[in-house]
Structure formats: structure tokens, C-alpha cells
Design a protein around this motif. Structure first.
Motif, short mmCIF file in Angstrom:
data_model
loop_
_atom_site.label_atom_id
_atom_site.label_comp_id
_atom_site.label_asym_id
_atom_site.label_seq_id
_atom_site.Cartn_x
_atom_site.Cartn_y
_atom_site.Cartn_z
N THR A 38 24.90 85.26 32.43
CA THR A 38 24.49 84.75 31.12
C THR A 38 25.48 83.70 30.61
O THR A 38 25.07 82.65 30.10
CB THR A 38 24.42 85.91 30.12
N ILE A 39 26.78 83.99 30.77
CA ILE A 39 27.78 83.03 30.31
C ILE A 39 27.61 81.70 31.05
O ILE A 39 27.65 80.62 30.45
CB ILE A 39 29.20 83.61 30.50
N VAL A 42 24.53 79.88 29.64
CA VAL A 42 24.81 79.25 28.34
C VAL A 42 25.68 78.01 28.53
O VAL A 42 25.47 76.98 27.88
CB VAL A 42 25.47 80.27 27.39
N GLY A 43 26.64 78.11 29.45
CA GLY A 43 27.50 76.95 29.71
C GLY A 43 26.70 75.76 30.22
O GLY A 43 26.91 74.63 29.79
N LEU A 45 23.68 75.11 29.57
CA LEU A 45 22.85 74.55 28.50
C LEU A 45 23.67 73.82 27.45
O LEU A 45 23.17 72.88 26.82
CB LEU A 45 22.05 75.67 27.83
N THR A 46 24.91 74.25 27.20
CA THR A 46 25.62 73.69 26.06
C THR A 46 26.63 72.60 26.42
O THR A 46 26.81 71.68 25.64
CB THR A 46 26.38 74.79 25.29
N ARG A 47 27.27 72.70 27.57
CA ARG A 47 28.31 71.71 27.87
C ARG A 47 27.68 70.38 28.26
O ARG A 47 26.60 70.35 28.87
CB ARG A 47 29.23 72.20 28.99
N ARG A 48 28.37 69.27 27.93
CA ARG A 48 27.82 67.95 28.20
C ARG A 48 28.49 67.27 29.39
O ARG A 48 27.98 66.29 29.90
CB ARG A 48 27.97 67.04 26.97
N VAL A 52 31.78 70.23 34.23
CA VAL A 52 31.83 71.58 33.67
C VAL A 52 30.48 72.27 33.85
O VAL A 52 30.42 73.47 34.15
CB VAL A 52 32.25 71.52 32.19
N PHE A 54 28.54 71.82 36.28
CA PHE A 54 28.54 72.22 37.69
C PHE A 54 29.35 73.49 37.91
O PHE A 54 28.96 74.38 38.66
CB PHE A 54 29.13 71.07 38.48
N MET A 55 30.50 73.59 37.22
CA MET A 55 31.31 74.80 37.34
C MET A 55 30.55 76.01 36.83
O MET A 55 30.66 77.11 37.40
CB MET A 55 32.60 74.63 36.56
N CYS A 56 29.78 75.82 35.78
CA CYS A 56 29.02 76.94 35.24
C CYS A 56 27.93 77.37 36.23
O CYS A 56 27.64 78.57 36.35
CB CYS A 56 28.42 76.58 33.89
N MET B 18 35.83 79.40 29.45
CA MET B 18 35.31 78.21 30.14
C MET B 18 34.37 77.42 29.24
O MET B 18 34.28 76.20 29.33
CB MET B 18 34.54 78.63 31.39
N LEU B 19 33.62 78.15 28.40
CA LEU B 19 32.65 77.47 27.54
C LEU B 19 33.33 76.75 26.40
O LEU B 19 32.80 75.78 25.86
CB LEU B 19 31.66 78.47 26.95
N LEU B 31 37.92 79.07 35.90
CA LEU B 31 36.97 79.46 36.95
C LEU B 31 37.73 80.06 38.14
O LEU B 31 37.24 81.02 38.76
CB LEU B 31 36.17 78.24 37.40
N PHE B 66 36.74 70.55 43.14
CA PHE B 66 36.51 70.34 41.72
C PHE B 66 37.71 69.66 41.08
O PHE B 66 37.58 68.69 40.32
CB PHE B 66 36.25 71.67 41.02
N ASP B 79 34.58 66.68 26.59
CA ASP B 79 33.20 66.75 26.14
C ASP B 79 33.00 66.02 24.82
O ASP B 79 33.85 66.08 23.94
CB ASP B 79 32.82 68.21 25.94
N GLN B 88 19.98 71.62 19.75
CA GLN B 88 19.89 72.11 21.12
C GLN B 88 20.95 73.16 21.40
O GLN B 88 20.69 74.18 22.03
CB GLN B 88 20.03 70.93 22.08
N PHE B 99 18.77 86.37 26.15
CA PHE B 99 18.64 86.61 27.59
C PHE B 99 19.67 87.62 28.07
O PHE B 99 19.34 88.58 28.78
CB PHE B 99 18.81 85.28 28.32
#
Lengths: 122, 258
Positions: A38-39, A42-43, A45-48, A52, A54-56, B18-19, B31, B66, B79, B88, B99
Motif C-alpha cells: 500500500t505504501i 501511494v508513493g 500515485l503521489t510522488r512526481r 522515486v 520507480f523506487m516505489c 520514502m514518501l 529503500l 538507482f 520533487d 490528485q 485500499f
């Protein structure tokens, strides 16, 4: 195959003998795998930043690997470990190509943001 | 058992971090924490072969790749917080939470049955047993992955390769170009001032001082300027007077003590 070690899943009164860790219930591992997946989602979907993101994706693949290996142990055969092995191989190939694409995009657009590469929209 | 309960919070925290971290390098290192912890969980679960593969392939090869790309792309890789689609991010987090809650609750309520354990399956050692299955039952898939890997390697080379348009610039060409620039725009043809000249520090992030005491912007790498980590050289020199006083005071008290 079933019932070699008759332990209830997640049973708190489980006797923890010599190989306690390997006979721990499968549910905690699956739940951890679900949380990590899940994390990762979410990553994505949210990171631009494309790297990053790709890492998610890698995090999601790893989470599914954990589930595969846990089920392999729960069912007592090694097919799950083989599947996890193949996931790792495919992930390695995917990372190589994906990072090359990110580098090519960065070289032409001077940006690693996923929002900037929107030329196909027009 | 203890290993799992020690590692699980660490992994979840690292994955969550990470997020939230802004720099891609920090994400990569977090990671790495998750992946090494996962490797230990594989070892706990009677998968020593995958433990080694996880360490070698994931933390060894993929994460290094990476890091290399982060270093190459680098600079402006932080970012942006601007949302292209309105709301979004909020909806992504909401749907992600939904989810996750559904998944975790569903999985936690399912009874997986008794855990058989791999003691029987790993009878002749984990690696020989995996090899037995891999080279009999899954041999076609295994051979196919070799084609996949070769395709990936060739694809990466094709994608990352850059054609050279025009001949390579020699030293004579560069010198002639510098003189043309000098004639056209008056750009200084000589070498640039190195960082830190006449400043308090000679670190690369400290600009050189010009004779009038102002900082020379071209003495600093463009990368550092873009990151905004350049030190203010004239400001570094403001405490010189105070330090001089301190030294003199110390000298005076020493003499008085004598």
C-alpha cells in the motif's frame, strides 16, 4: 503435507519451540506485505519524481515477494520461492530499461518529473 | 519471531519516510533499509537462497543503479509540490488508505490454515532443492529469462547511448572558441577563479572574493548554485574583527599573568 506442525495461525498460545521463527504464523508476514504494498502504491500515485516513483514500484514488487515466500513456507513447497526468484529477475531487467528511459528523457527535457513528459497528450 | 517484530516497524517507518523525504537519494537509502530488512525476513522464513539473492541483486545491483542514476540526473531532482491535476494528491492518499485498510483487514481475517513449514521441502538443502525444481519444472521459464536479460541489456545500451553529431572538440577548437567569445561578448578567456580564493574557507561551496570584497559567482560550480548550498563569503569574514580582538585580549591577559 498438511498438519506436520499443527499450529494455529496467529494463535497467541502457540508454543515457541526451537525453530520458533520459522513456524510463526503466516498472517503477520502477509499483513506486513500488504502494508508495504500500500505504501508503495501511494508513493507511485503521489510522488512526481520519476526516480522515486520507480523506487516505489520496486517497493511494491518486494512486498509481493514477501507474500510469495510466506505462502511458500505456509504450503511447505518451494514453488513460491521460485516465483519470487523470477520476480527478482524480471525486476532487474525492468529497472535497467526503466532507468535508461528516465535518463534519456532527462537528457532531452532536463527534468525527471513525471508531469513534464506529457507530449503524447497533444 | 523477535526478528520479525523488530524489523517490521523499521520497515514500515522506512517505507513511509520514502514518501515524505524530498531528495531522491534519501529515498534510495531508505529503500535500502527496507530491502535489507526484507532479506532478513526471507532468511527467517527458510529461504537462504533468496536471502542471498535479495542482498546481491536488490541492494547490490539495483539500488546501486538507482544511486548512479540519481547522481547523473541529480541537481533538480527534488520533487515539485505543484499538483497538475487538482486534488490528485489528496484523493491518492485517501484511496491508498482505503485500499490499505481493506487489504490488511481482509488478509488478517483470512485463515491461512496451519503453517506446514519448509523443513520437509528443504530436506536436501535449500539451494539444491530450488535447483531441482528450477531446472526441471521451470526450465522453460528459466531459459526465457535469459532472453529477457539480454534484451534488457541491449535495450539499456541503445537507450543510454548518445550519438555524436559532428566531430569531437579538440583543445585547439576550444581555445579558438574562447577567443571568439572574447571578441564577441568580452567573456574572460582565461581560467575561472577557483572557489575560496581570498575567502575564509577554501571549500568548494565558498565563492572567491573579488578585490572589492564581493563574491565572484563564476568561482562556484553551477550545480552547487542550483542546489542553493553556496556559502556567503563576505559574511564569513564579518567575525574577523571579533576574532582579532579575542586573540589580542588573550595575549594581553597572558602578559598580565606574567
Amino acid at each position: 503435507m498438511m498438519g506436520l506442525i499443527p499450529l494455529a495461525v496467529g494463535d497467541p498460545t502457540t508454543p515457541t519451540a526451537a525453530s520458533s521463527a520459522s513456524q510463526m504464523g503466516a498472517t503477520p508476514f502477509i499483513v506486513l506485505s500488504a502494508i508495504l504494498f500500500t505504501i508503495g502504491a501511494v508513493g507511485v500515485l503521489t510522488r512526481r519524481n520519476a526516480i522515486v516513483v520507480f523506487m516505489c514500484v520496486e517497493l511494491m514488487l518486494n512486498a509481493s515477494n514477501l507474500a510469495l515466500i510466506t505462502f511458500s513456507r505456509a504450503n511447505g513447497n518451494l514453488d513460491g520461492q521460485i516465483a519470487a526468484f523470477f520476480v527478482m529477475v524480471v525486476a532487474a531487467a525492468e529497472v535497467v530499461v526503466g532507468l535508461a528511459i528516465i535518463m534519456t528523457i532527462f537528457r532531452t527535457r532536463r527534468s525527471a518529473s513525471v508531469d513534464d513528459a506529457s507530449l503524447l497528450k497533444y | 519471531m523477535i526478528g520479525f517484530w523488530l524489523l517490521a516497524p523499521v520497515m514500515v517507518l522506512a517505507a513511509l519516510a520514502m514518501l515524505f523525504v524530498r531528495k531522491a537519494v534519501h529515498s534510495a537509502l531508505l529503500l535500502a533499509v527496507v530491502m535489507i530488512s526484507l532479506a532478513v525476513l526471507y532468511a527467517i522464513q527458510d529461504a537462504p537462497f533468496l536471502f542471498a539473492v535479495q542482498i546481491i541483486v536488490y541492494t547490490g545491483a539495483i539500488l546501486m543503479l538507482f544511486l548512479f542514476v540519481v547522481m547523473l540526473v541529480g541537481v533538480d531532482a527534488s520533487d515539485s509540490v505543484v499538483e497538475t491535476i487538482r486534488g490528485q494528491r489528496l484523493f491518492a492518499i485517501l484511496i491508498g488508505l482505503l485500499f490499505g485498510v481493506i487489504l490488511v483487514l481482509g488478509v488478517a481475517q483470512v485463515s491461512v490454515g496451519t503453517v506446514t513449514g519448509l523443513a520437509a521441502a528443504n530436506d536436501g538443502g535449500n539451494v539444491p532443492e530450488i535447483a531441482k525444481i528450477l531446472f526441471t519444472k521451470y526450465v522453460f521459464a528459466f531459459e526465457t529469462t535469459s532472453a529477457l536479460l539480454i534484451t534488457a541489456a541491449v535495450g539499456a545500451m541503445v537507450l543510454a547511448h548518445r550519438e555524436r553529431f559532428g566531430p569531437k572538440q579538440t583543445q585547439a577548437d576550444l581555445a579558438a572558441q574562447r577567443m571568439r567569445d572574447y571578441a564577441a561578448t568580452g567573456k574572460h578567456p582565461g581560467p575561472l577563479p577557483p572557489p575560496g580564493v581570498f575567502a575564509r574557507h577554501n571549500a568548494v561551496d565558498t565563492p572567491a572574493l573579488l578585490p572589492d570584497g564581493s563574491a565572484a559567482p563564476e568561482s562556484i560550480s553551477r550545480v552547487l548554485a542550483a542546489r542553493g548550498t553556496v556559502k556567503n563569503a563576505p559574511e564569513l569574514a564579518t567575525d574577523v574583527a571579533r576574532l582579532t580582538d579575542d586573540v589580542e585580549d588573550a595575549g594581553d591577559s597572558e602578559e598580565a599573568g606574567r
